[in-house]
Each structure stands twice: as C-alpha cells, then as structure tokens.
Scaffold this motif. Structure first.
Motif, PDB file in Angstrom:
ATOM      1  N   PRO A  35     -44.724 -27.960   6.459  1.00  0.00           N
ATOM      2  CA  PRO A  35     -43.849 -28.600   7.213  1.00  0.00           C
ATOM      3  C   PRO A  35     -42.347 -28.226   6.983  1.00  0.00           C
ATOM      4  N   TRP A  49     -42.258 -28.728  12.163  1.00  0.00           N
ATOM      5  CA  TRP A  49     -42.217 -30.006  11.516  1.00  0.00           C
ATOM      6  C   TRP A  49     -43.490 -30.303  11.054  1.00  0.00           C
ATOM      7  N   LEU A  50     -44.824 -29.945  11.385  1.00  0.00           N
ATOM      8  CA  LEU A  50     -45.859 -30.419  10.740  1.00  0.00           C
ATOM      9  C   LEU A  50     -46.608 -29.301  10.135  1.00  0.00           C
TER      10      LEU A  50
END
Length: 298
Positions: free
Chosen positions: A72, A77-78
């Motif tokens: 991330p 973002w993940l």
C-alpha cells in the motif's frame, strides 16, 4: 377491507399490524446508537455497491505485472495483487458482486419459504404436517454440501451456488412465517374475513402476510450476513465467482495464496466481510428489540 378508519377491526380489536409499521421500526432503530451506526455502515456499503465501480480510477481487471505485489502506498492505496491489479478497485468492484450474491440467496429463500409458510400456518392439519416434515428434512442438509453438489451437476458459478444457499435458507423463513401465521389465524379480523366469504388466498396474502413482516425482516437481516459468509466460503473454494470477476471471498483466496509475499492483501476483504456481517447482525438484534418493545406496549 375489514379494518375501520380508526385502525380497528369489525370485532372491535386493533389489527395486529399498523399501517406505519415500517416507520415505527425505523423510529425505534434510530434510538439505538449502535444499530444506527450499523445502518449507516450498511448504507455506505450499499452506496459503494451501486455506484462505487463508477468512481474508481483504474480497471479492476487490468493486468500490470510491473507493479505486481506492490505494498500500500500513495499510488495504490491497498496495494496490488500478484498480477499487478489495483486492490482498491477490485475491492470496490467485489462489493457489488458480494451484495448481489447475498441478495440472490435471500430472495430465493423468501420466494420458497414465505408462501409455503403461509399455507402451512393458515390451513394447518395435514397440509401443515406434510410441509413441516419436508421443511425439517431440508433443514438437515448442510448449505455448503448442497451448494457443492449443485455446482458439480450444473457447473461452477456464483448464481448457481447462491441458488443452492437460498434453498437451504428457506426453512428458516418457512418456520417464522408459519409461526406468525398460526398466531394470527384466530384473530378477529381474520375470522371476519372468513365469515364474509373472502377467499383463503386473499386472506393469506392481504390480511395475514403483513403480520409476518416484522419477524421476517429480522430473519432477513441475519440471513444477509450468513449469505455473505457462505459466498466467501464458496469463492474461497473456487466454487463462486469465475475469474477475472472478484468477490470478497475470491479476494481472500488470492490473499491466502500470496500470504507470505503480501500479507497486507488479506486485511481489506477480511475487514469488509467482518464489519458487514456484524452490521447485519446488529441490525437484526435492533429490529428484534424494537419489535419486542412494541408488543409489550400494545
């Protein structure tokens, strides 16, 4: 037809279900902070399922091996999976798939369990005995085992699997509807409808069905959470969605396959399943409490 404007039946007693039952339930739920939080979270999940895929910036199925197993960060973002796919985009896309799958299972359980429960509770006698024995037999079948058997015969697919899950869920709806129907079978307004020559089908679906709404609503909220767990189990076993389509369960499967190289992959889908199931469970508890309180005040 058999209820006066003041909400009372010809026999003088108020009908078991008021026209504003849904409004009453919502008002009771909003007084419980924990249930209100659960409702807000479920509203957010529903929002993501409906329009979330339109807001993501990347194609959830787009492959980019240069960015495989990226942790991330500001760009992802993940993180990304072993094929370089953006996990945030896939999680958002999987939300719709999981919600639709759970809805399919619950709707099938209602289509099967609700009418048979009405018939068994209203007619009673031999009809009730036969339907209840069939219902008991169906309850003895494990949900996952039936789903695996159906997939083995028909073929893999999420719709097929959730259809089997819905069949196994139907006995719980049957028992609740049957009990609620039997409880109001001797009510004054039902007897008045029978005495005036109203057809049994009309009595069941117009006068009796609305009285099963509150307990069925509680069970439906609980079944949604159970259906999500069932979908996750089936997709984890490879019996749910077909690649490249993603669900929360298939994302967990991908995280399991890459656990040592990218342990971060498990947190987002695992947390999504956990929080959503807990939210549905809390909603069911809140509904049960509100319904119990409303019965005590009558």
């Amino acid at each position: 037809m058999f209820q006066r404007r003041d909400g009372r039946t010809p026999g003088g007693r108020a009908a078991a279900t008021e026209p504003g039952v849904l409004r009453t339930l919502l008002a009771g739920l909003t007084r419980d902070r924990l249930t209100l939080v659960a409702l807000a979270f479920l509203a957010l999940v529903t929002f993501v399922a409906l329009i979330g895929p339109l807001l993501v910036r990347t194609d959830p199925n787009a492959l980019n091996l240069r960015f495989a197993l990226q942790p991330p960060g500001s760009e992802f973002w993940l993180g990304t999976d072993d094929l370089g796919r953006d996990q945030l985009s896939r999680l958002v896309s999987a939300t719709r798939v999981t919600m639709v799958a759970a809805t399919e299972a619950v709707l099938i359980s209602l289509v099967i369990g609700l009418p048979f429960g009405l018939v068994a509770g209203f007619l009673r006698g031999r009809v009730d005995a036969v339907l209840s024995r069939l219902n008991d037999a169906l309850m003895s079948v494990p949900a996952l085992l039936l789903a695996i058997a159906v997939v083995a015969v028909v073929g893999a697919g999420l719709t097929t699997s959730m259809f089997a899950i819905g069949i196994v869920f139907s006995p719980s709806i049957f028992r609740i509807v049957r009990g609620a129907t039997a409880a109001v079978r001797s009510e004054t307004y039902v007897e008045a409808a029978i005495a005036t020559g109203c057809r049994p089908v009309r009595i069941m679906f117009v006068h009796v069905l609305r009285n099963t709404f509150p307990p069925v609503l509680v069970q439906v909220s609980l079944l949604f959470g159970i259906a999500m767990i069932a979908e996750a189990n089936l997709s984890f076993l490879g019996l749910g969605v077909t690649p490249p389509q993603a669900s929360w369960g298939s994302l967990l499967r991908g995280a399991f396959d890459n656990f040592y190289a990218a342990p971060y992959l498990m947190f987002a889908p695992g947390l999504a399943i956990t929080l959503t199931v807990l939210a549905f469970s809390q909603l069911g508890d809140g509904l049960r409490t509100v319904i119990g309180d409303s019965k005590e005040t009558r």
